[in-house]
Design a protein around this motif. Structure first.
Motif, PDB file in Angstrom:
ATOM      1  N   ASP A 318       0.842  -1.192   0.000  1.00  0.00           N
ATOM      2  CA  ASP A 318       0.000   0.000   0.000  1.00  0.00           C
ATOM      3  C   ASP A 318       0.879   1.245   0.000  1.00  0.00           C
ATOM      4  O   ASP A 318       1.739   1.421   0.865  1.00  0.00           O
ATOM      5  CB  ASP A 318      -0.913  -0.029   1.226  1.00  0.00           C
ATOM      6  CG  ASP A 318      -1.900   1.126   1.230  1.00  0.00           C
ATOM      7  OD1 ASP A 318      -1.456   2.282   1.371  1.00  0.00           O
ATOM      8  OD2 ASP A 318      -3.105   0.872   1.106  1.00  0.00           O
ATOM      9  N   THR A 319       0.666   2.109  -0.972  1.00  0.00           N
ATOM     10  CA  THR A 319       1.469   3.324  -1.095  1.00  0.00           C
ATOM     11  C   THR A 319       1.461   4.153   0.183  1.00  0.00           C
ATOM     12  O   THR A 319       2.506   4.617   0.650  1.00  0.00           O
ATOM     13  CB  THR A 319       0.946   4.176  -2.267  1.00  0.00           C
ATOM     14  OG1 THR A 319       1.217   3.500  -3.498  1.00  0.00           O
ATOM     15  CG2 THR A 319       1.613   5.543  -2.297  1.00  0.00           C
ATOM     16  N   ALA A 353       2.139 -11.376  -2.855  1.00  0.00           N
ATOM     17  CA  ALA A 353       1.013 -10.635  -2.286  1.00  0.00           C
ATOM     18  C   ALA A 353      -0.037 -11.597  -1.733  1.00  0.00           C
ATOM     19  O   ALA A 353      -0.408 -12.575  -2.375  1.00  0.00           O
ATOM     20  CB  ALA A 353       0.386  -9.737  -3.347  1.00  0.00           C
ATOM     21  N   GLY A 354      -0.493 -11.311  -0.517  1.00  0.00           N
ATOM     22  CA  GLY A 354      -1.537 -12.110   0.105  1.00  0.00           C
ATOM     23  C   GLY A 354      -1.078 -13.354   0.826  1.00  0.00           C
ATOM     24  O   GLY A 354      -1.902 -14.067   1.408  1.00  0.00           O
ATOM     25  N   ARG A 358      -1.674 -12.732   8.554  1.00  0.00           N
ATOM     26  CA  ARG A 358      -2.521 -11.589   8.870  1.00  0.00           C
ATOM     27  C   ARG A 358      -2.737 -11.506  10.377  1.00  0.00           C
ATOM     28  O   ARG A 358      -2.970 -12.540  11.031  1.00  0.00           O
ATOM     29  CB  ARG A 358      -3.868 -11.703   8.159  1.00  0.00           C
ATOM     30  CG  ARG A 358      -3.756 -11.703   6.652  1.00  0.00           C
ATOM     31  CD  ARG A 358      -5.094 -11.471   6.000  1.00  0.00           C
ATOM     32  NE  ARG A 358      -5.009 -11.491   4.545  1.00  0.00           N
ATOM     33  CZ  ARG A 358      -6.005 -11.161   3.738  1.00  0.00           C
ATOM     34  NH1 ARG A 358      -7.171 -10.791   4.259  1.00  0.00           N
ATOM     35  NH2 ARG A 358      -5.857 -11.192   2.440  1.00  0.00           N
ATOM     36  N   PRO A 359      -2.693 -10.300  10.937  1.00  0.00           N
ATOM     37  CA  PRO A 359      -2.915 -10.156  12.376  1.00  0.00           C
ATOM     38  C   PRO A 359      -4.370 -10.424  12.747  1.00  0.00           C
ATOM     39  O   PRO A 359      -5.279 -10.302  11.915  1.00  0.00           O
ATOM     40  CB  PRO A 359      -2.536  -8.697  12.642  1.00  0.00           C
ATOM     41  CG  PRO A 359      -2.743  -8.008  11.340  1.00  0.00           C
ATOM     42  CD  PRO A 359      -2.393  -9.009  10.279  1.00  0.00           C
ATOM     43  N   ARG A 364      -5.742  -2.188   9.168  1.00  0.00           N
ATOM     44  CA  ARG A 364      -6.344  -1.578   7.980  1.00  0.00           C
ATOM     45  C   ARG A 364      -7.331  -2.543   7.352  1.00  0.00           C
ATOM     46  O   ARG A 364      -7.302  -3.747   7.600  1.00  0.00           O
ATOM     47  CB  ARG A 364      -5.249  -1.229   6.964  1.00  0.00           C
ATOM     48  CG  ARG A 364      -4.545  -2.452   6.394  1.00  0.00           C
ATOM     49  CD  ARG A 364      -3.399  -2.065   5.491  1.00  0.00           C
ATOM     50  NE  ARG A 364      -2.605  -3.204   5.079  1.00  0.00           N
ATOM     51  CZ  ARG A 364      -2.615  -3.728   3.857  1.00  0.00           C
ATOM     52  NH1 ARG A 364      -3.404  -3.212   2.934  1.00  0.00           N
ATOM     53  NH2 ARG A 364      -1.862  -4.763   3.561  1.00  0.00           N
ATOM     54  N   ASP A 365      -8.189  -1.972   6.540  1.00  0.00           N
ATOM     55  CA  ASP A 365      -9.127  -2.767   5.752  1.00  0.00           C
ATOM     56  C   ASP A 365      -8.403  -3.167   4.469  1.00  0.00           C
ATOM     57  O   ASP A 365      -8.245  -2.363   3.550  1.00  0.00           O
ATOM     58  CB  ASP A 365     -10.375  -1.935   5.440  1.00  0.00           C
ATOM     59  CG  ASP A 365     -11.450  -2.739   4.727  1.00  0.00           C
ATOM     60  OD1 ASP A 365     -11.094  -3.700   4.016  1.00  0.00           O
ATOM     61  OD2 ASP A 365     -12.636  -2.389   4.864  1.00  0.00           O
ATOM     62  N   ARG A 366      -7.980  -4.423   4.417  1.00  0.00           N
ATOM     63  CA  ARG A 366      -7.151  -4.866   3.307  1.00  0.00           C
ATOM     64  C   ARG A 366      -7.887  -4.770   1.966  1.00  0.00           C
ATOM     65  O   ARG A 366      -7.316  -4.336   0.955  1.00  0.00           O
ATOM     66  CB  ARG A 366      -6.682  -6.299   3.555  1.00  0.00           C
ATOM     67  CG  ARG A 366      -5.591  -6.772   2.605  1.00  0.00           C
ATOM     68  CD  ARG A 366      -5.149  -8.184   2.919  1.00  0.00           C
ATOM     69  NE  ARG A 366      -4.030  -8.554   2.082  1.00  0.00           N
ATOM     70  CZ  ARG A 366      -2.763  -8.399   2.413  1.00  0.00           C
ATOM     71  NH1 ARG A 366      -2.446  -7.884   3.581  1.00  0.00           N
ATOM     72  NH2 ARG A 366      -1.793  -8.773   1.590  1.00  0.00           N
ATOM     73  N   ASP A 367      -9.142  -5.157   1.930  1.00  0.00           N
ATOM     74  CA  ASP A 367      -9.907  -5.103   0.688  1.00  0.00           C
ATOM     75  C   ASP A 367     -10.051  -3.671   0.189  1.00  0.00           C
ATOM     76  O   ASP A 367      -9.921  -3.396  -1.012  1.00  0.00           O
ATOM     77  CB  ASP A 367     -11.285  -5.730   0.882  1.00  0.00           C
ATOM     78  CG  ASP A 367     -11.198  -7.231   1.129  1.00  0.00           C
ATOM     79  OD1 ASP A 367     -10.193  -7.846   0.713  1.00  0.00           O
ATOM     80  OD2 ASP A 367     -12.128  -7.787   1.746  1.00  0.00           O
TER      81      ASP A 367
END
Length: 424
Positions: A318-319, A353-354, A358-359, A364-367
């Motif tokens: 994520d930028t 990626a993916g 995952r915690p 954050r909202d990954r989607d």
């Protein structure tokens, strides 16, 4: 029988410049590194003047002025696009193509009869030159190492017409004794010194070296090189590049950076570019290292340098998250009173990626993040890189940006820089 070709663009950066300016056809041409620092590409005419690879421009400026040398800043957009055009042609000529570097590609010629390979190489050179204007040399061999050497022979011996085939053992016996061992692909300076101590000075000497001794002195890489020189293929074509293990975006500044605001803007821009690279390769990182340092060549200013690794809550491309991490690292190591010459961001231990853990309670909202990054990349793909960026990377002219004062137009990738044809 297995056969490879290595096709190499001659003085590729300089040739790209000549394609769009015919007046440069007989003039010496050089291309400079970032910030117009050193010569990184030279035509044969420039080499004849004594301009060496890596010569600082300030040392050869007078020589260039006296001899009407055409001097250009690096134009990576143009060179990258021309490279893509070359490889599009190669894919029409060979079933498998491995892009080795921006100006070199390996082709699989196993289906071409041995008697037809030189004709094939000449026809390929002619097609590439007609369609793109780029001159090339073609080296052919039963292994990638011999194809690489054949390319070198073709480039150094004009009577061969730009094509050399080392498939025939008799041809290898003719040329390998003339090639210094240090010019063999895979033999670095340290290995070269070890080989000299053993009396091995040419590619032919290395070919005849016992494989067990080669493994002892140069590890399995040396043994593989010896076998390849004997015509035994140990390396296959890699149509898909191996997954990246790391990624870095580093730049020397166009002018020294001495304020925190400028530094934060610079590292934010580097993190933005790094995030774009990760998404393009479908990778993520769980940590990011920021570094900065003053110029090691400016003894008048006080020296300072440092680095800081920032860990992310979870792997990401994520930028906004990478920019936040980069700014955090930069704030930790920046010191007032210094004139910084370079900064960058480095990421290693990259993962697909993916695939990261995952915690339980994500930060954050990954989607939502993925949708936003997809939209951001789509806008920049259509309207050009930098069309939509976070404000933290700067919205005004960036004085710290790398200098390209001598850059030619980006003829093939920017509509506003297309060449104009005038009719009278």
């Amino acid at each position: 029988m297995k056969a490879f070709a290595l096709v190499d663009g001659n003085s590729f950066y300089c040739s790209c410049e000549r394609v769009f300016d015919p007046k440069l056809a007989t003039r010496p041409v050089i291309v400079l590194s970032n910030n117009d620092g050193c010569a990184v590409a030279r035509t044969s005419e420039a080499k004849a003047l004594g301009i060496g690879m890596g010569d600082p421009y300030f040392k050869i400026r007078e020589l260039c002025d006296q001899n009407r040398v055409a001097v250009f800043s690096s134009n990576y957009s143009l060179y990258g696009d021309m490279s893509a055009r070359l490889n599009a042609i190669y894919r029409q000529w060979a079933p498998e193509v491995e892009i080795y570097s921006i100006d070199e590609s390996f082709l699989d010629l196993s289906l071409i009869p041995e008697r037809d390979r030189q004709t094939y190489g000449r026809d390929l050179r002619a097609t590439v030159h007609q369609w793109t204007g780029i001159p090339t040399c073609v080296g052919i061999g039963p292994t990638k190492t011999l194809a690489k050497l054949a390319n070198r022979v073709a480039k150094k011996n004009e009577e061969l017409g730009g094509v050399c085939d080392l498939t025939d053992p008799a041809e290898r016996d003719k040329w390998l004794p003339r090639i210094d061992v240090g010019d063999v692909w895979g033999v670095g300076p340290a290995s070269e010194r070890k080989l000299f101590e053993l009396g091995i000075e040419t590619a032919a000497d290395l070919r005849d070296m016992p494989t067990r001794l080669a493994r002892q002195r140069m590890t399995v890489v040396g043994e593989r090189t010896v076998l390849e020189l004997r015509g035994i293929a140990c390396m296959a074509l890699e149509e898909l590049p191996p997954q990246r293990k790391g990624c870095a975006v580093t730049r020397s500044f166009g002018k020294p950076v001495s304020t925190l605001d400028e530094m934060l803007e610079a590292v934010s821009a580097h993190a933005l570019r790094a995030a774009e690279k990760l998404r393009r390769h479908k990778l993520e990182t769980s940590h990011l290292t920021v570094f900065m340092h003053t110029s090691p060549f400016n003894r008048r200013d006080p020296a300072h340098g440092g680095s800081k690794t920032v860990h992310l809550p979870e792997a990401s491309a994520d930028t906004f998250e990478l920019i936040e991490a980069a700014r955090c690292g930069a704030q930790a190591i920046f010191r007032e009173g210094y004139r910084y010459a370079k900064a960058g961001v480095i990421m290693d231990d990259l993962i697909p990626a993916g695939s990261g853990i995952r915690p339980l309670f994500p930060a954050r909202d990954r989607d939502k993040s993925e949708r936003l990054m997809t939209a951001l990349d789509a806008v920049n793909a259509v309207f050009g890189r930098g069309t939509m960026v976070p404000a933290g990377v700067g919205i005004n002219k960036r004085e710290w940006q790398t200098k390209f004062d001598r850059r030619s137009p980006r003829y093939t990738t920017r509509l506003d820089e297309l060449p104009h044809a005038m009719a009278t």
